[in-house]
Design a protein around this motif. Structure first.
Motif, short mmCIF file in Angstrom:
data_model
loop_
_atom_site.label_atom_id
_atom_site.label_comp_id
_atom_site.label_asym_id
_atom_site.label_seq_id
_atom_site.Cartn_x
_atom_site.Cartn_y
_atom_site.Cartn_z
N ASP A 169 0.75 -1.33 -0.06
CA ASP A 169 0.02 -0.01 -0.06
C ASP A 169 0.76 1.32 0.01
O ASP A 169 0.46 2.15 -0.80
CB ASP A 169 -0.93 0.00 1.28
CG ASP A 169 -1.77 1.03 1.30
OD1 ASP A 169 -2.25 1.47 -0.09
OD2 ASP A 169 -2.32 1.80 2.25
N ASN A 170 1.92 1.37 0.82
CA ASN A 170 2.67 2.38 0.80
C ASN A 170 4.20 2.06 1.25
O ASN A 170 4.37 1.13 2.07
CB ASN A 170 2.11 3.66 1.62
CG ASN A 170 1.99 3.47 3.03
OD1 ASN A 170 3.03 3.49 3.78
ND2 ASN A 170 0.98 2.80 3.70
N GLN A 175 2.70 6.54 -1.92
CA GLN A 175 1.82 5.35 -2.50
C GLN A 175 2.18 5.01 -3.95
O GLN A 175 1.41 4.24 -4.70
CB GLN A 175 0.22 5.87 -2.71
CG GLN A 175 -0.07 6.10 -0.99
CD GLN A 175 -1.63 6.29 -1.04
OE1 GLN A 175 -2.18 6.90 -2.04
NE2 GLN A 175 -2.47 5.45 -0.14
N TYR A 176 3.35 5.61 -4.53
CA TYR A 176 3.75 5.42 -5.78
C TYR A 176 5.34 4.97 -5.87
O TYR A 176 6.13 6.16 -5.66
CB TYR A 176 3.56 6.52 -6.88
CG TYR A 176 1.91 6.83 -6.89
CD1 TYR A 176 1.21 6.12 -7.73
CD2 TYR A 176 1.41 7.89 -6.24
CE1 TYR A 176 -0.08 6.03 -7.89
CE2 TYR A 176 0.09 8.20 -6.11
CZ TYR A 176 -0.76 7.40 -7.17
OH TYR A 176 -2.11 7.57 -7.31
N MET A 180 4.43 -1.17 -5.64
CA MET A 180 3.04 -0.63 -5.39
C MET A 180 1.93 -0.71 -6.73
O MET A 180 1.00 -0.22 -6.80
CB MET A 180 2.83 0.63 -4.67
CG MET A 180 3.15 0.35 -3.14
SD MET A 180 3.89 1.91 -2.77
CE MET A 180 4.97 1.17 -1.55
N ARG A 184 -2.29 -0.21 -7.11
CA ARG A 184 -2.94 1.28 -7.56
C ARG A 184 -3.75 0.88 -8.75
O ARG A 184 -4.73 1.48 -9.05
CB ARG A 184 -1.64 2.35 -7.84
CG ARG A 184 -0.89 2.59 -6.71
CD ARG A 184 -1.74 3.56 -5.77
NE ARG A 184 -2.18 2.85 -4.66
CZ ARG A 184 -1.74 2.61 -3.42
NH1 ARG A 184 -0.39 2.76 -3.44
NH2 ARG A 184 -2.28 1.76 -2.57
#
Length: 336
Positions: A169-170, A175-176, A180, A184
Motif C-alpha cells: 500500500d505505501n 503510494q507510488y 505498489m 494502484r
C-alpha cells in the motif's frame, strides 16, 4: 513471405512488407546503432505494429538504483538476436513491422510528473496502432503503461513475473513506488480482477497480511517453488485457463529470475526461476491475446558479463514474437 505459415489472401505486391532489421549475417553484430534487435527506428518506418520503447526511470526504487540504464543495456544485449525464432516457428521481424521508438523522457525528480509523461508517451504510441514492448526502468512505470493500455483495450488481464508481490500500500507514506503499481492499478479499475496472476514470487515479506491483501485484490500466485515442483507445462495450463481470451498485459520484473541468472537487478532474491523456465512459460502463452508488455528492473551496474541483459533481451524477443504473429493477419489480410 517465404518460410512462414501465414495464409495471405491479398496479392503480395499490394502490401508493403515490413522494413526488417539490419542483416546480421552481412554486418558486424557489435557495430552500428543499438536499436532493439537491430530493427529500424520509428522515424524510419511508415507505421509500427510493435514499438519497442525505453523508459529510463528509476526514482521509484526502494533498494539499489540503476534501472534507468536498463533499456539501453537490453538493446546492446539484443544485437545478436536473429530473424527466425525456432521455438515459436515465427519470423517476428518479418511478420509485422517492429520499430524502436527510442525513450520516453521522465522527470527523475518528480515521480508524479514522470508518470504523467510516461502515460502520455504510451498513449501517443498506442494511438498509432502499435502494441508496446517497454524496456524499463523500475517497476513504477507499469502503472502509467497500464493506464494507457486500459484506455485502449479496457481493463486487462495481467500476468506479473516477479520475486515480489508489488501490491503493497505505501512505503514511508508514499503510494507510488516500484512496490505498489498493481495495487494502484486495481484501485483505479484498469485491471480485470478475474484474471490476475503473479509468477515466481518468493522470499520474506512484511507479514501474512500481505498475502491476504493480495488475494483480496484478485491475484493468484504461482511461486517459484510451484514452478519447480509442478513443472512448466502444468503452470502454463493453469495460467492459460485463468487468462482465457481476455486482453493480456505481461509485466516481467527481471528479478523473477534467480540471481544466478539475473544478478543485475535492484532487489535480488534467492531461489528464483531459471531463464529457461521463464522463456518456456512465456512461449506457452502464445495463444493468449497479448496487447502489450514490459520488462523492468534490469540494473546493469550490478550485472556480470551481461547475464541479466541477455536474459531480458531474449524474454523481450519472445514477447515480440507472440505479438507479431497475432498482428500479422491485419497487415497481410490473411489468417494462420
Amino acid at each position: 513471405m517465404e518460410g512462414t505459415d501465414l495464409i495471405v489472401t491479398v496479392h503480395p505486391t499490394s502490401v508493403a512488407p515490413p522494413l526488417p532489421p539490419t542483416e546480421t549475417d552481412r554486418t558486424l553484430h557489435f557495430a552500428g546503432p543499438a536499436t532493439f534487435g537491430r530493427v529500424p527506428r520509428l522515424d524510419q518506418v511508415e507505421k509500427a505494429d510493435i514499438a519497442v520503447v525505453g523508459v529510463p526511470f528509476d526514482s521509484g526504487v526502494t533498494y539499489r538504483p540503476g534501472a534507468r540504464f536498463g533499456g539501453n543495456a537490453i538493446r546492446e544485449a539484443s544485437r545478436t538476436l536473429r530473424p527466425y525464432n525456432p521455438a515459436q516457428d515465427v519470423y517476428p521481424f518479418h511478420y509485422s513491422q517492429v520499430a524502436d521508438a527510442g525513450d520516453i523522457s521522465a522527470n527523475p525528480f518528480d515521480l508524479n510528473d514522470a508518470m504523467e509523461a510516461i502515460e502520455a508517451g504510451a498513449d501517443e504510441l498506442l494511438s498509432g496502432g502499435a502494441r508496446l514492448m517497454t524496456l524499463g526502468g523500475d517497476h513504477t512505470i507499469a502503472l502509467p503503461m497500464l493506464r494507457a493500455v486500459a484506455r485502449k483495450h479496457g481493463p486487462v488481464a495481467v500476468l506479473h513475473f516477479d520475486a515480489h508481490l508489488d501490491t503493497w500500500d505505501n512505503y514511508f507514506g508514499q503510494q507510488y513506488t516500484h512496490g505498489m503499481p498493481f495495487r494502484r492499478a486495481v484501485e483505479e479499475g484498469i485491471l480485470d480482477t478475474s484474471a490476475l496472476s503473479h509468477v515466481g514470487t518468493r522470499g520474506p515479506i512484511y507479514g501474512k497480511q500481505d498475502l491476504d491483501d493480495d488475494a483480496k485484490l484478485g491475484f493468484g500466485i504461482v511461486t517459484s517453488a510451484d514452478v519447480m515442483r509442478r513443472g512448466v507445462d502444468e503452470v502454463i495450463e493453469q495460467l492459460r485457463e485463468r487468462i482465457g481470451k481476455r486482453p493480456l498485459y505481461i509485466s516481467i520484473d527481471i528479478d523473477v529470475l534467480d540471481p544466478a541468472h539475473a544478478p543485475g537487478t535492484g532487489t535480488p532474491e534467492a531461489g528464483g526461476l531459471t531463464s529457461r523456465e521463464l522463456l518456456e512459460i512465456v512461449r506457452g502463452l502464445a495463444d493468449c491475446q497479448l496487447v502489450s508488455a514490459d520488462i523492468v528492473e534490469v540494473a546493469p551496474a550490478y550485472d556480470h558479463a551481461d547475464i541479466t541483459s541477455v536474459a531480458a533481451s531474449h524474454a523481450a524477443y519472445e514477447l515480440i514474437t507472440i505479438m507479431s504473429k497475432q498482428m500479422a493477419p491485419a497487415r497481410w489480410g490473411g489468417t494462420g
